[in-house]
Design a protein around this motif. Sequence first.
Motif, mmCIF file in Angstrom:
data_model
loop_
_atom_site.group_PDB
_atom_site.id
_atom_site.type_symbol
_atom_site.label_atom_id
_atom_site.label_comp_id
_atom_site.label_asym_id
_atom_site.label_seq_id
_atom_site.Cartn_x
_atom_site.Cartn_y
_atom_site.Cartn_z
ATOM 1 N N UNK A 185 5.628 -5.677 12.390
ATOM 2 C CA UNK A 185 6.688 -6.652 12.118
ATOM 3 C C UNK A 185 7.702 -6.155 11.086
ATOM 4 N N UNK A 186 7.401 -5.017 10.461
ATOM 5 C CA UNK A 186 8.302 -4.496 9.417
ATOM 6 C C UNK A 186 7.889 -4.946 8.019
ATOM 7 N N UNK A 187 6.921 -5.846 7.926
ATOM 8 C CA UNK A 187 6.505 -6.344 6.605
ATOM 9 C C UNK A 187 5.900 -5.236 5.742
ATOM 10 N N UNK A 188 5.180 -4.327 6.386
ATOM 11 C CA UNK A 188 4.528 -3.255 5.614
ATOM 12 C C UNK A 188 5.585 -2.377 4.941
ATOM 13 N N UNK A 189 6.644 -2.072 5.683
ATOM 14 C CA UNK A 189 7.748 -1.262 5.116
ATOM 15 C C UNK A 189 8.375 -1.984 3.925
ATOM 16 N N UNK A 190 8.556 -3.295 4.117
ATOM 17 C CA UNK A 190 9.142 -4.121 3.061
ATOM 18 C C UNK A 190 8.250 -4.097 1.810
ATOM 19 N N UNK A 191 6.956 -4.193 2.035
ATOM 20 C CA UNK A 191 6.015 -4.199 0.908
ATOM 21 C C UNK A 191 6.073 -2.885 0.141
ATOM 22 N N UNK A 192 6.156 -1.775 0.869
ATOM 23 C CA UNK A 192 6.248 -0.474 0.182
ATOM 24 C C UNK A 192 7.512 -0.455 -0.678
ATOM 25 N N UNK A 193 8.610 -0.911 -0.097
ATOM 26 C CA UNK A 193 9.877 -0.939 -0.835
ATOM 27 C C UNK A 193 9.757 -1.784 -2.098
ATOM 28 N N UNK A 194 9.161 -2.957 -1.957
ATOM 29 C CA UNK A 194 9.006 -3.851 -3.120
ATOM 30 C C UNK A 194 8.121 -3.229 -4.195
ATOM 31 N N UNK A 195 7.064 -2.553 -3.756
ATOM 32 C CA UNK A 195 6.160 -1.923 -4.742
ATOM 33 C C UNK A 195 6.861 -0.771 -5.451
ATOM 34 N N UNK A 196 7.598 0.041 -4.673
ATOM 35 C CA UNK A 196 8.273 1.188 -5.281
ATOM 36 C C UNK A 196 9.407 0.748 -6.210
ATOM 37 N N UNK A 197 9.914 -0.465 -5.963
ATOM 38 C CA UNK A 197 11.002 -0.968 -6.810
ATOM 39 C C UNK A 197 10.484 -1.546 -8.122
ATOM 40 N N UNK A 198 9.170 -1.594 -8.293
ATOM 41 C CA UNK A 198 8.600 -2.167 -9.526
ATOM 42 C C UNK A 198 7.650 -1.166 -10.199
ATOM 43 N N UNK A 199 8.128 0.044 -10.494
ATOM 44 C CA UNK A 199 7.212 1.076 -11.021
ATOM 45 C C UNK A 199 6.671 0.728 -12.404
ATOM 46 N N UNK A 200 7.353 -0.171 -13.122
ATOM 47 C CA UNK A 200 6.850 -0.578 -14.442
ATOM 48 C C UNK A 200 5.585 -1.429 -14.299
ATOM 49 N N UNK A 201 5.446 -2.132 -13.147
ATOM 50 C CA UNK A 201 4.358 -3.110 -12.984
ATOM 51 C C UNK A 201 3.233 -2.626 -12.074
ATOM 52 N N UNK A 202 3.581 -1.839 -11.061
ATOM 53 C CA UNK A 202 2.529 -1.387 -10.135
ATOM 54 C C UNK A 202 2.641 0.103 -9.833
ATOM 55 N N UNK A 203 1.466 0.709 -9.721
ATOM 56 C CA UNK A 203 1.419 2.081 -9.221
ATOM 57 C C UNK A 203 0.865 2.004 -7.803
ATOM 58 N N UNK A 204 1.702 2.354 -6.832
ATOM 59 C CA UNK A 204 1.261 2.309 -5.440
ATOM 60 C C UNK A 204 0.457 3.574 -5.138
ATOM 61 N N UNK A 205 -0.886 3.384 -5.031
ATOM 62 C CA UNK A 205 -1.752 4.550 -4.777
ATOM 63 C C UNK A 205 -1.656 4.986 -3.319
ATOM 64 N N UNK A 206 -1.506 4.010 -2.429
ATOM 65 C CA UNK A 206 -1.444 4.384 -1.019
ATOM 66 C C UNK A 206 -1.762 3.221 -0.110
ATOM 67 N N UNK A 207 -2.326 3.557 1.064
ATOM 68 C CA UNK A 207 -2.487 2.551 2.118
ATOM 69 C C UNK A 207 -3.957 2.362 2.503
ATOM 70 N N UNK A 208 -4.238 1.129 2.871
ATOM 71 C CA UNK A 208 -5.594 0.761 3.267
ATOM 72 C C UNK A 208 -5.514 -0.028 4.560
ATOM 73 N N UNK A 209 -6.578 0.042 5.338
ATOM 74 C CA UNK A 209 -6.719 -0.860 6.495
ATOM 75 C C UNK A 209 -8.204 -0.978 6.787
#
Length: 430
Positions: A185-209
């Motif tokens: 649906x494109x939500x996953x791409x959006x989530x990555x963008x949102x996480x990368x836009x908040x580097x002060x608050x979250x460190x995006x380690x990677x992907x899970x399923x």
Amino acid sequence: MGDVHPALPESAAIDGDGVLMLGGCRITDLVERFGTPLYVFDRASILERLSTCVTALGPNGSLHYACKAYLATWLLKLLRQAGAGIDVCSSSELAIAIAGGIEPQHIRLHGNNKSGPLLAEAIARCIGAIVVDGLAELQEVISCARGLRLRASILLRLNPGIEAHTHRYLQTGILDSKFGIPVTTGDARLAVGNALAAPDAVELLGYHAHIGTQILELEPYELLMQTLLSFAKEVYAETGYTPSQLSPGGGVGITYTDETPPSLASWIGALREQVERAGMGGSLHLSVELGRAIIGTAGTAIYTTGTVKRVGDIRTFVSLDGGMADNIRPALYGARYAAIAGTKMHAPNTQTVTLAGPYCESGDLLVAGVDMPNLDPGDLVVLPAAGAYCLPMSSNYNGALRPAVVVVDNGSAALVQRRQTLQDLLALDV
Ligand SMILES: Cc1ncc(COP(=O)(O)O)c(C=O)c1O
């Protein structure tokens, strides 16, 4: 796998009187000391499975035991000993993991409806990863971390839209699932963008399923890895972001009756192969979350036979002293179990019976249509592979008291959880 039955632990044996032995202990002796229904875990079997995984994963991988399968503090000691972490999905599981001495960095938090206080605690404790399950939760993690002036380590749980060949209730990776952030649906791409836009608050380690449980084939995992890896490549092409971690969850099946699941080493090998093929072998950390495959066949349930009722030539019901209150899986989603006459191991099968529990539900049947020797009241009946998703889903239906749990090893038996008492039940009434 044991020689006595493929779903029993390696240590299973038969003594000269035709009595089943587990971990060097006669089940009749265990029952004399601890009563029935009794859950018996084989320590060596758990340690062997943990160490197979940890070794196969190597330094660039990690095992997080999925404690929803079964959780108790005695088990946490074995996890620590084997170098495994833990996957929790509630504040109680988190608290028990911490009480059992698991280091916060080896804890990973799951759940599709994590509360604000739970997220705050996970962030404040600097746990290994919060596995973010949705776009709204991501925003909550970001604002919570900012409020605490901390940086949360996160994985994004993606919904890959993959159908695993298992019961509908056990599938978690299809698009129409409450779990994960859909890729299509494109939500996953959006989530990555949102996480990368908040580097002060979250460190995006990677992907899970996580695509489901009791999965017996490698193909769905190969497809899953390809989906995760191609998602990672697309994101890299657009943003330059490369994940440092990838997790295909857990879900590897076990033998309940005659199933032949992949070995844990071959499963991990197949996952690694996909990473290598995608050219990401060098740096990517592979983390897996197995529950059932670690604990399932290590646990055996023992029941005492009660009444035997022949209904014309339709069916013979053999009633046991446990059933859906300690193991709801057959009633909940038709789970199949083998059954063994644990005190008549040398007796020939003479009848086909249905093993019924004592509870007030017609669906309280543990095993329907199983060949057995003649069973008398007082004989012990054993259900192998009862280690996962039985006790954690147990209930006090009809006032049932949760069973005692014993760990066997090399001829010794230790009570690790006492049987519930009536006082325990009454203690909640105010
Ligand atoms: C996110 C997640 N990881 C791991 C597991 C463990 O599954 P299993 O016990 O089949 O290995 C589950 C259980 O369904 C899960 O929901």
